[in-house]
Structures are given as structure tokens and as C-alpha cells.
Write a protein that holds these residues in place. Sequence first.
Motif, PDB file in Angstrom:
ATOM      1  N   LYS A  97       0.835  -1.187   0.000  1.00  0.00           N
ATOM      2  CA  LYS A  97       0.000   0.000   0.000  1.00  0.00           C
ATOM      3  C   LYS A  97       0.878   1.247   0.000  1.00  0.00           C
ATOM      4  N   LEU A  98       0.484   2.208  -0.837  1.00  0.00           N
ATOM      5  CA  LEU A  98       1.211   3.464  -0.991  1.00  0.00           C
ATOM      6  C   LEU A  98       0.255   4.605  -0.689  1.00  0.00           C
ATOM      7  N   ALA A  99       0.641   5.480   0.245  1.00  0.00           N
ATOM      8  CA  ALA A  99      -0.207   6.606   0.624  1.00  0.00           C
ATOM      9  C   ALA A  99       0.391   7.914   0.133  1.00  0.00           C
ATOM     10  N   MET A 127       2.265  11.059 -11.022  1.00  0.00           N
ATOM     11  CA  MET A 127       2.849   9.812 -10.529  1.00  0.00           C
ATOM     12  C   MET A 127       1.780   8.747 -10.332  1.00  0.00           C
ATOM     13  N   ILE A 128       0.657   9.142  -9.744  1.00  0.00           N
ATOM     14  CA  ILE A 128      -0.431   8.193  -9.502  1.00  0.00           C
ATOM     15  C   ILE A 128      -0.931   7.609 -10.825  1.00  0.00           C
ATOM     16  N   LEU A 154      -5.088   8.124  -0.500  1.00  0.00           N
ATOM     17  CA  LEU A 154      -4.932   9.577  -0.499  1.00  0.00           C
ATOM     18  C   LEU A 154      -5.477  10.128   0.798  1.00  0.00           C
ATOM     19  N   VAL A 155      -4.640  10.879   1.509  1.00  0.00           N
ATOM     20  CA  VAL A 155      -5.037  11.482   2.779  1.00  0.00           C
ATOM     21  C   VAL A 155      -5.050  12.992   2.621  1.00  0.00           C
ATOM     22  N   ASN A 156      -6.155  13.607   2.975  1.00  0.00           N
ATOM     23  CA  ASN A 156      -6.248  15.068   2.990  1.00  0.00           C
ATOM     24  C   ASN A 156      -7.029  15.464   4.241  1.00  0.00           C
ATOM     25  N   ASP A 162       2.694   0.809   3.437  1.00  0.00           N
ATOM     26  CA  ASP A 162       4.099   0.386   3.394  1.00  0.00           C
ATOM     27  C   ASP A 162       5.008   1.562   3.081  1.00  0.00           C
ATOM     28  N   ALA A 163       4.469   2.529   2.329  1.00  0.00           N
ATOM     29  CA  ALA A 163       5.246   3.715   1.960  1.00  0.00           C
ATOM     30  C   ALA A 163       4.312   4.920   1.910  1.00  0.00           C
ATOM     31  N   VAL A 164       4.869   6.084   2.230  1.00  0.00           N
ATOM     32  CA  VAL A 164       4.099   7.328   2.264  1.00  0.00           C
ATOM     33  C   VAL A 164       4.836   8.375   1.434  1.00  0.00           C
ATOM     34  N   VAL A 165       4.107   9.040   0.550  1.00  0.00           N
ATOM     35  CA  VAL A 165       4.692  10.075  -0.299  1.00  0.00           C
ATOM     36  C   VAL A 165       4.273  11.449   0.215  1.00  0.00           C
ATOM     37  N   PHE A 166       5.247  12.260   0.605  1.00  0.00           N
ATOM     38  CA  PHE A 166       4.983  13.652   0.968  1.00  0.00           C
ATOM     39  C   PHE A 166       5.056  14.480  -0.307  1.00  0.00           C
ATOM     40  N   ALA A 167       3.888  15.013  -0.723  1.00  0.00           N
ATOM     41  CA  ALA A 167       3.800  15.656  -2.027  1.00  0.00           C
ATOM     42  C   ALA A 167       3.190  17.050  -1.949  1.00  0.00           C
TER      43      ALA A 167
END
Length: 269
Positions: free
Chosen positions: A2-4, A15-16, A32-34, A62-67
Motif C-alpha cells: 500500500k502506498l499513501a 505519478m499516480i 490519499l489522505v487530505n 508500506d510507503a508514504v509520499v509527501f507531495a
Amino acid sequence: MKLAFLGAGNMAGAMIKSILAADVLKGEEILLVNSRNPEHGKETAARLGITAVDAEALRTADAVVFAMKPQDFAAAAAMYRPYLDGQLVLSIMAGISFYKLEKELGALPFIRVMPNMGVSVQRGVTGYAVGARVTEEQAAFAEKLLAAGGMAIRLGSEKEISKVIGVAGSSPAYFCLMLESLAGAAVRDGMDPEAAAAFARESFIGTAEILKAEPVSPEELRARISSKRGTTEAAVETMLGAGFEIAVTAGYIRAVQKSDAMTSTFDAE
């Protein structure tokens, strides 16, 4: 896996789309977290075909992207840090160093990522630097994610991120400026604007395809096109004489300097 994503601006959205198009992950595996605007997060997730969740769900990633924008990072870090416990953190924020990431988020495995907009059509190039706590398994997962957008190049050190910004992250804008200038010259010489834009754009795309398909360098291809004492040779000599190479080099250097200055500013905060 899972990628957040925390933030879904233009680059994150690109990227998505590439990850989904390459079938690296399914929509239900991309979160997606907002937290600041959950309704907007739901709308964005629905548009992209991914899953909107609340911050608590970060614990399952498993991984989180700060975007988000770099200036918004500190506030976002304070909001999301309680939900991070060993996840791989990828940052696509210019100017946010490993030092700053660790200062705000704690001792986690970090990868700094610098893509360009070609990622949106799976023809991008992404440079990435791997932090000290990243396992080879995590690095391989990141490589797979990033390669979905085109080409992914692992950098020797974090210091090279600014150079990637200068030569790749910002360069699509340079190419657009070249196309604007070329088409503009033709329009001022009397050509129809739509035709001028098409001639410039399609010539650029065709040249890029040749460079991709054939084992030839830009210098070699330019020499092949430039007949002795011909129109192309005359045009290229005139451009160089007018400072073309100097202007491009100056632009690259300025982009690198700006990136380094941003890093210094954020590190000092």
C-alpha cells in the motif's frame, strides 16, 4: 503493498496515473489522505481512481509520499508524524533535505525523489536519492514505482538532487520556451500561428523520438542534420553567436542555485 499520498497536486497526480497505467499497484492499494479538506480528498481520489482515507490509515501503508508544497511541509509533518512508524517515506518536495525530513518526522527510511512532468505520459525521468535507513527491498520497491513514469535513475548522493532539478525537473519549461520562441519567430515572419506551433512542436517530438530510438547523441544528430554551409549550420552558428549556450547554462545554474538556497532556508527553520 500500500502506498499513501499526502497531497495530490500536479506532480503527485502524474505519478499516480503512471503507477496505475503501468499496473504496478491497483486503485485500492493507493491511498490519499487530505486531513485539512477531506471532501476535496474524496473528490480527487474518485477522479484519479484511488482510495480516500483518513490519517489513521497511514499506519497500514508500506510507503508514504509527501507531495505538498515545501512551505507546507512542517505543518503537515506535525499533523501526520503520529501515524508514521517505520514506513518508507518518499519526498517529492524540492528543498526539503534528509536532515529536514528527519528533524520533522523522526528517524525513518527516506528517499528523496525528483520527477519531471513527462511522468504523466510515462515518458518522464526521475532522479532519486536513498537515505541511510532504506533497505534494498524498499529501494527496489521505490524504483519500481518511479520507473512506472518512464526512466528512474538512482543518484550517488542527495547533493545531486539540485542538479536533477536543473537538467530535468525544470527542463520541460526550457523546451517549451524554445518552442514558443521558434514558433513566435515564424509567426512574426508571417506564418499562421497554428501551423507555426505545429511545425515547432512536432519537429521537437520527432527529434526526441529519434534520440530515444537510435544510438546517437544530440551532438551527433545535430551534426548529421547540419549540412556544410547549409541553412541549419547557419542557423545554429547564429544562435550560438547570440548566446544560446550561455543562456541555457545560466538558466541551469540558476535553477540549481535556487534549489540549494531553498534547502538552506528550510534546514534553518
